[in-house]
Each structure stands twice: as structure tokens, then as C-alpha cells.
Design a protein around this motif. Sequence first.
Motif, PDB file in Angstrom:
ATOM      1  N   ALA B  26      11.250   8.479  -0.989  1.00 35.17           N
ATOM      2  CA  ALA B  26      10.516   8.716  -0.980  1.00 35.17           C
ATOM      3  C   ALA B  26       8.727   9.253   0.116  1.00 35.17           C
ATOM      4  CB  ALA B  26      10.957  11.183  -0.736  1.00 35.17           C
ATOM      5  N   THR B  27       8.530   8.985  -1.216  1.00 37.48           N
ATOM      6  CA  THR B  27       7.359   8.546  -1.082  1.00 37.48           C
ATOM      7  C   THR B  27       6.751   7.259  -0.926  1.00 37.48           C
ATOM      8  OG1 THR B  27       6.573  10.350  -2.795  1.00 37.48           O
ATOM      9  CG2 THR B  27       4.981   8.909  -2.401  1.00 37.48           C
ATOM     10  N   VAL B  28       8.001   6.165  -1.735  1.00 40.03           N
ATOM     11  CA  VAL B  28       7.517   4.758  -0.991  1.00 40.03           C
ATOM     12  C   VAL B  28       8.101   4.583   0.536  1.00 40.03           C
ATOM     13  CG1 VAL B  28       8.126   2.807  -0.981  1.00 40.03           C
ATOM     14  CG2 VAL B  28       7.926   4.131  -3.578  1.00 40.03           C
ATOM     15  N   ASP B  29       9.251   5.144   0.664  1.00 38.42           N
ATOM     16  CA  ASP B  29       9.180   5.560   1.962  1.00 38.42           C
ATOM     17  C   ASP B  29       8.404   5.327   3.475  1.00 38.42           C
ATOM     18  OD1 ASP B  29      11.271   5.255   4.041  1.00 38.42           O
ATOM     19  OD2 ASP B  29      10.887   7.289   4.162  1.00 38.42           O
ATOM     20  N   ARG B  30       7.946   7.369   2.773  1.00 37.28           N
ATOM     21  CA  ARG B  30       6.886   7.170   3.039  1.00 37.28           C
ATOM     22  C   ARG B  30       5.786   6.314   3.779  1.00 37.28           C
ATOM     23  NH1 ARG B  30       7.804  12.020   0.463  1.00 37.28           N
ATOM     24  NH2 ARG B  30       9.254  13.470   1.252  1.00 37.28           N
ATOM     25  N   VAL B  31       5.070   6.031   2.674  1.00 35.09           N
ATOM     26  CA  VAL B  31       3.958   4.884   3.255  1.00 35.09           C
ATOM     27  C   VAL B  31       4.415   3.429   3.760  1.00 35.09           C
ATOM     28  CG1 VAL B  31       2.935   3.877   1.652  1.00 35.09           C
ATOM     29  CG2 VAL B  31       3.304   5.548   0.841  1.00 35.09           C
ATOM     30  N   VAL B  32       5.527   3.268   3.336  1.00 30.98           N
ATOM     31  CA  VAL B  32       5.616   1.895   3.668  1.00 30.98           C
ATOM     32  C   VAL B  32       6.165   1.698   5.173  1.00 30.98           C
ATOM     33  CG1 VAL B  32       6.748   0.734   2.160  1.00 30.98           C
ATOM     34  CG2 VAL B  32       8.484   2.011   3.572  1.00 30.98           C
ATOM     35  N   ASN B  33       6.282   2.952   5.815  1.00 29.20           N
ATOM     36  CA  ASN B  33       7.091   3.649   7.168  1.00 29.20           C
ATOM     37  C   ASN B  33       5.629   4.471   7.992  1.00 29.20           C
ATOM     38  OD1 ASN B  33       9.523   1.964   7.380  1.00 29.20           O
ATOM     39  ND2 ASN B  33      10.461   3.722   6.402  1.00 29.20           N
ATOM     40  N   ARG B  34       4.683   4.576   6.923  1.00 33.89           N
ATOM     41  CA  ARG B  34       3.312   5.152   7.588  1.00 33.89           C
ATOM     42  C   ARG B  34       3.687   6.643   7.870  1.00 33.89           C
ATOM     43  NH1 ARG B  34       0.484   0.838   6.530  1.00 33.89           N
ATOM     44  NH2 ARG B  34       1.634  -1.460   7.533  1.00 33.89           N
ATOM     45  N   ARG B  35       4.652   7.472   7.458  1.00 38.20           N
ATOM     46  CA  ARG B  35       4.881   8.691   7.446  1.00 38.20           C
ATOM     47  C   ARG B  35       3.597   9.608   7.103  1.00 38.20           C
ATOM     48  NH1 ARG B  35       9.685   7.848   9.230  1.00 38.20           N
ATOM     49  NH2 ARG B  35      11.249   6.564   7.505  1.00 38.20           N
ATOM     50  N   GLU B  36       2.970  10.309   7.855  1.00 33.56           N
ATOM     51  CA  GLU B  36       2.197  11.459   7.380  1.00 33.56           C
ATOM     52  C   GLU B  36       2.653  11.969   6.323  1.00 33.56           C
ATOM     53  OE1 GLU B  36       0.273  13.535  10.346  1.00 33.56           O
ATOM     54  OE2 GLU B  36      -0.119  11.260  10.922  1.00 33.56           O
ATOM     55  N   GLY B  37       1.127  11.972   5.302  1.00 31.54           N
ATOM     56  CA  GLY B  37       1.383  13.410   4.307  1.00 31.54           C
ATOM     57  C   GLY B  37       1.802  12.862   3.239  1.00 31.54           C
ATOM     58  N   VAL B  38       0.534  12.022   2.541  1.00 34.95           N
ATOM     59  CA  VAL B  38       0.126  10.979   1.687  1.00 34.95           C
ATOM     60  C   VAL B  38      -0.850  11.117   0.972  1.00 34.95           C
ATOM     61  CG1 VAL B  38       1.292   8.802  -0.250  1.00 34.95           C
ATOM     62  CG2 VAL B  38       2.872  10.238   1.791  1.00 34.95           C
ATOM     63  N   ARG B  39      -1.284  11.473   0.109  1.00 36.17           N
ATOM     64  CA  ARG B  39      -2.912  10.958  -0.552  1.00 36.17           C
ATOM     65  C   ARG B  39      -3.356   9.758  -0.530  1.00 36.17           C
ATOM     66  NH1 ARG B  39      -3.366  13.634  -5.839  1.00 36.17           N
ATOM     67  NH2 ARG B  39      -1.578  13.842  -5.610  1.00 36.17           N
ATOM     68  N   ALA B  40      -4.669   9.791  -0.365  1.00 39.62           N
ATOM     69  CA  ALA B  40      -4.695   8.066   0.161  1.00 39.62           C
ATOM     70  C   ALA B  40      -4.022   7.730  -1.060  1.00 39.62           C
ATOM     71  CB  ALA B  40      -6.247   8.452   0.529  1.00 39.62           C
ATOM     72  N   LYS B  41      -5.006   8.209  -1.925  1.00 35.23           N
ATOM     73  CA  LYS B  41      -4.971   7.634  -3.681  1.00 35.23           C
ATOM     74  C   LYS B  41      -3.298   6.778  -3.805  1.00 35.23           C
ATOM     75  CE  LYS B  41      -4.499  10.312  -7.248  1.00 35.23           C
ATOM     76  NZ  LYS B  41      -5.211  11.333  -8.761  1.00 35.23           N
ATOM     77  N   THR B  42      -2.292   7.815  -3.673  1.00 39.12           N
ATOM     78  CA  THR B  42      -1.523   7.309  -3.728  1.00 39.12           C
ATOM     79  C   THR B  42      -0.403   6.613  -2.854  1.00 39.12           C
ATOM     80  OG1 THR B  42      -0.533   9.414  -4.347  1.00 39.12           O
ATOM     81  CG2 THR B  42       1.434   8.622  -4.386  1.00 39.12           C
ATOM     82  N   VAL B  43      -1.406   6.071  -1.730  1.00 32.40           N
ATOM     83  CA  VAL B  43      -0.679   5.423  -1.081  1.00 32.40           C
ATOM     84  C   VAL B  43      -1.587   3.323  -1.935  1.00 32.40           C
ATOM     85  CG1 VAL B  43      -1.295   4.314   1.011  1.00 32.40           C
ATOM     86  CG2 VAL B  43      -0.950   6.589   1.345  1.00 32.40           C
ATOM     87  N   ALA B  44      -2.850   4.018  -2.204  1.00 42.58           N
ATOM     88  CA  ALA B  44      -3.218   2.772  -2.775  1.00 42.58           C
ATOM     89  C   ALA B  44      -2.574   2.392  -3.756  1.00 42.58           C
ATOM     90  CB  ALA B  44      -4.950   3.619  -3.600  1.00 42.58           C
ATOM     91  N   ARG B  45      -1.917   3.464  -4.933  1.00 43.07           N
ATOM     92  CA  ARG B  45      -0.750   3.295  -5.731  1.00 43.07           C
ATOM     93  C   ARG B  45       0.389   2.360  -5.089  1.00 43.07           C
ATOM     94  NH1 ARG B  45      -0.565   7.667  -8.929  1.00 43.07           N
ATOM     95  NH2 ARG B  45       1.433   7.647  -8.505  1.00 43.07           N
ATOM     96  N   VAL B  46       0.823   3.093  -4.111  1.00 42.02           N
ATOM     97  CA  VAL B  46       2.309   2.281  -3.366  1.00 42.02           C
ATOM     98  C   VAL B  46       1.802   0.742  -3.135  1.00 42.02           C
ATOM     99  CG1 VAL B  46       3.656   2.307  -2.009  1.00 42.02           C
ATOM    100  CG2 VAL B  46       3.378   4.376  -3.736  1.00 42.02           C
TER     101      VAL B  46
END
Lengths: 349, 349
Positions: B26-46
Amino acid sequence: MTEGATQPATRATLEDVARAAGVSLATVDRVVNRREGVRAKTVARVEAAVAKLGYRADLAAARLARGQTFRFAFVLPTGSNSFMTNLTEQVARTADWLAGHRGFIDIHHVDVFDPDVLAGALENLSPAYQGVAVIALDHPRVRAAIDELVARGVAVVTLVSDAPSSSRVHYVGIDNPAAGRTAATLMGRFLAGREGTVAVIAGSLSLRDHTERQFGFHQILSSEYANLSALPVIEGRDDSNRTRELTAALLARHADLRGIYCCGAGNRGIADALEASGRAREVVWITHELTEHTRRFLVRGTLDAIINQDAGHEARSAARVLLAHCSGEPISPDQERIRIDIFLRDNLP
Amino acid sequence: MTEGATQPATRATLEDVARAAGVSLATVDRVVNRREGVRAKTVARVEAAVAKLGYRADLAAARLARGQTFRFAFVLPTGSNSFMTNLTEQVARTADWLAGHRGFIDIHHVDVFDPDVLAGALENLSPAYQGVAVIALDHPRVRAAIDELVARGVAVVTLVSDAPSSSRVHYVGIDNPAAGRTAATLMGRFLAGREGTVAVIAGSLSLRDHTERQFGFHQILSSEYANLSALPVIEGRDDSNRTRELTAALLARHADLRGIYCCGAGNRGIADALEASGRAREVVWITHELTEHTRRFLVRGTLDAIINQDAGHEARSAARVLLAHCSGEPISPDQERIRIDIFLRDNLP
DNA sequence: CAATTTTTGAGGTACGCAACACAAAATCTG
DNA sequence: CAGATTTTGTGTTGCGTACCTCAAAAATTG
């Protein structure tokens, strides 16, 4: 009036077809994928439903379900001139595109001018490849290597340079004799009746494409432009330093030199020699391949025309043809035909 | 030696990325589809994991999941000449291709030469269309209709003929002034210093593409070829009978007529008049669009060069651009650029 | 530290098709 | 007409992604 051929708003699925034909999904699947064990009568019923609903398989879904991935090898020359550098880049871009369609391209750099090395590279390709695109040499060993790949079930397309006697499934490139004829017509018409000699500079006469071009060029020049006589072909080995000297010698020796047709590379040398001689404007120079250099010479007026093959089109076309071949889809010859582009100063992209 | 840039044999999936990044799907999905609610740190990791694995979304799967379908309208002229007939056919073929990619094309035939009719057609288009391709007229009402469509969120591309001041997202067609310049250079060089007059025949000067072509033609002719003087532009209304008479009159009146540039249609009339006059060989005739007729005239030698735009490319390009625009994918300008083709007898496809 | 908000996880469904297994029905054979 | 064979139906799974819900965990706040 807006009278349009309006299509259904949503696509028909296999289920729709099954319902319309009054059969089950499995039977429809058998029919559309041409599997055995369906009565002719039923086949006809299903096909009628397909036609009636205008059913078209959803390629995205089909590919996903099939789960196939494709690996293609592109065998390109090492180092080399601007055209090949550009081609390599275009292949890389194509690879990028293909990656979104379950296809992978590996680029192998090989000395394609040595038949043994090239044949060896083809023979040693990983069996993981379902398709190979290669800048071929029309040489017995290379031909044999291609034939063996094809016999193993690998789709082989030749790129830029063909090996017509091999069993490759497709050639992606221009008609080189026609390109030579095109150059000759431009030369003849630009010189419009003036008398004199015309030089032809090739990279090497052992390269099939160069030979074919000069063949086409001579064919038209001798049959249509009696006012012009061609000098013996010079081999510049696609090297600028060498072509510079050769061109300078030509200009010095032939006061009546009216035109130069270069059917290979080494254009920087030709430009240098022409400009140094002060005869750049009066001598009609026609060459192949649009590069940053030839573009500059054309804009400057030293060069009169460029016969071009679009490397981007070639790379994409090769990938499309391989993909279509591997997934059993038809190709549209129209779209895959590589055109002989003519560039003048005015229609440069 | 075969040193290749070997890629992984199988594509990375979202799951692989999730595992590599140590997060959930779910988190990966949020990142790759640029949805909200993910910490910058996590975005970077993904994103690091995406880069490391070379993850690329599987377009087939993505499109399937999204389940979107696209409807495009192509607004083309009624009846009309060979070029438009061919274009219509190419659009139909493109529609066939698009059908496999969840896209539908409806072809609407309209009198595109009447601004009010064309604008009306655009205004009355069904709101079901996500994209529209139209052979535009650069007229205030048409411009307004296009702008309104765009404001409604419809992707509009102009095809063959542009409306540059409108807010269309893309123009699929050639650079017409450059096409005119190309024709002029060919004319000037083929005539190589001979003195005389050159005629320009347009369909109508109220058509932007015709005007632009003749502008480019005159520009080069007057600045580079002082030996040639252009006659006033003649409007042939793209009609063969009319151009036949006009051409015959031209030939009768101007003994020093050296060239004819036709930047519209009606070529059969020109060919008839030229051949009847017996001056077909000496008069350089250059025209636009490769059709079965112009091909014949070129092969026969009556016609000297064809400036062409590839209708197949244009149709496919328009569809690709609309599709890319609607699904938020980038387009590659390189591939979508429509080239100004020059055809001589020798490089006919 | 408790309460609140933000971030993440787990899990599910759906998309349209391919591929397969197995049962049921229809057809053919002797 | 029984048995063998062919044809059809039912059902399932999985492909990789999008999108949704709801709960759990973490971080932030008062």
C-alpha cells in the motif's frame, strides 16, 4: 453536419461474446485462440457474435494473462561514427519504451565489420533471447549464424545493413540502391546540364550498403546524365582524415570536378577539403545521414543535400517487428517501411 | 567481443519494491502514484528501491486495472480530394489499432472549409469525448470552439492545418512555411540559373496552410533566386477542371514560364494542361501530397518533385498524442514530429 | 502521559484474458 | 442401446496494478 460513425461506448468482452453466442466462456476462448475440439457450426456461431459485437481482444489484458516477457538482443558496432552513436542512443530509448511492455533489450557491441567476430557473437548469444536485431554483413559465416538462430526459433531482423540471402524474418532499413539513385537524380538536376566529372566516395566496397548505393548512383548517372562522368570509386574507410586527403587530391587533380557523392561516413574530412579549396559553393556535395556535423555543413551551404535514414524509426521498427513476430501479431508493412529521407537546408527537422 | 549491458531477466513488480524497501504494498502504491500521507523519509526509501530494482510499471496491467477507456473524435472534411480520402482511411486503420488499447475513434465528416459549420460541429460534439483531433481553420469562431473544448477538459489536437492562436495541446502536421521554402529551393536548384517566371497555384488563400506554403516559397525564391520571378498567386480551389484551365492559360500567356508550384490540390488538371502543351519536360512542376495520381505524374516525368506529409504518421501520431495526454504519459517530441518528405521518382515508397 | 493526528499495514476486489482441470452433455460407433 | 468419443460447460487460478476500507503503529501535540 456532424454525421459520425459512432461506435459502442464500451468494449465488448469475451463474456459478452459468450452470452451473445449462447455458449460458454471456455468455448469462446477455444474459438478465438484457435484451439481444437469445437464443431464447425459452433465456431461459426461464435465468430458471428464476435463480428456482431465488434469484439477485439484487449491487448493489455491478454499480455498480462499470458505473462510472457520478451528478451531481445541488439547487436551494434563498437565505437564508430555519429550515425551509429545516434542509433545506439535510439535503441536505448526504445529499450526504455519496451520495458513498459514486458520487453527487454540488451545491447551488444561488436566489431560488425569482421565477419568472423560478428558470426561468433551471434553464435554465442544467450539462448534466452527470443529475438535478435543485427547490423548484418552479407557474408557466408554471418548468414549461417543467422540461419542457425532462426532454425532455433529466434526471430532475427537485420538492421540498416541486410543479409538478404539469410533467413532473417525482416529487414529494417532503407532500399540502398534506391538511395543511390536518389542521390544521382539530385546531383544531375542540381548540376542541370553542366559538363564535368563526379566523384563517389564510399567507406568500403565490401560493405553491402555502400556498394548498393554507388551502384544505384552510377546507374542513374550514366543512363540519364551524359554530361557527367563518374570517376572511379574511392574508399575512404569512413575516416575523416583519410577522406580529407583524398578529397583534397581529387580537387587538385580534377579542375572539372562538379560533384561529390559520399555514400559512407567521413564527412568532416570532405567538408574541410572543400572549404579549404574555395570551391565549396560550386561543387555539389551530397552525402548520407543527418548528424550534427552534416547538419552544420548543410546549413552553411557547403553540403547540398543529405540522404537520411531515421535511426529512431529504425530502432523502434525493429523492436515492433520483433515484438509482433514473437507474439504472433501481424505487422503493418506501411508503418514499418523505412523511408529514404531527403534533407535540404529548408526541411531540416 | 560480446560485452552487453545485460538487464535482469524478469521485471520487478510492486511487491518486489515493497520487499526491498521494507514497507507494504500500500505504501509503495502511495508513493508511485503520488498520493498523500507518506513521510518524506519513507518516500525516499521507496524511491531508492524503485531505482535499484529498475522498477517500471507494467503498462498493460496498469491500464487494465484502471479500466479507463478513451473516446476520441476525428473531425475530417467531407468528400474531398485524394489526400483527405487517404487520411480518412489511415484514421480508420488507426482506430482499428486503438481498439486493442481501450480507445475508440469516431470519425465525423464536416465541411471544414466553412468556419461556422466547423465551429458548430465542434460545439455540438458529444461530451463523451476525452479527445478531439480536428483539421482546423484559423478563424475566430473555430478558435473559440477549440478553446471551449479545452476549457471543458477535452484534449484537442489540430491535424494537418493548425489554429496556432487557440489553446490546442498539440499540432500534428508539417511546418508549412518550411515546406514552401523546400519547394522553392528545389525549384531554384532544378532551374539552375535559367531565367523566367514561376507560377504558384494555391487552393485558396484563406487556407492557412496554403498561404504559409506560398509565403515560404516566395521568401526563398525572391531572396535566393533573382533569375526567377514569381507570377501572382492563382487560386485553383483544389479543383482539377479549374486548375486545368488556369494552367493552360498560364502556359499560353507566358512563354517564359519555367516552373509551377502547386501548394494545394487539383493536380490532375495541371498534368493535363502541361502534357497537352508539350512543355511538360521543360517546365519544372513541384506539388504537394503523394497520391496515386501524383505518383503517376512523377514516374512519367511530368512532375519533378512531391512535397509530402505522411497521412499514416499523422493519424497515428494524433492518436498517440491524445492517448498520452489523456493518460498523463509523456510524449516523445522526436517521434511525433511530422517530417516534410521529398519524393523524387527514385525514392518513391 | 494521554489524546490526537499522521503514517503505515493488511487485506480485499476488480480489470479482461489465458490456461487448465474436470464434469456434463451431445454425438458417433459397433 | 451400451459404450466410446467428441464437444461443450462450469469452475478455478493467476497475471500486475489501481483503488478502497479499516485497523495498527508511529509520531506529534497539549
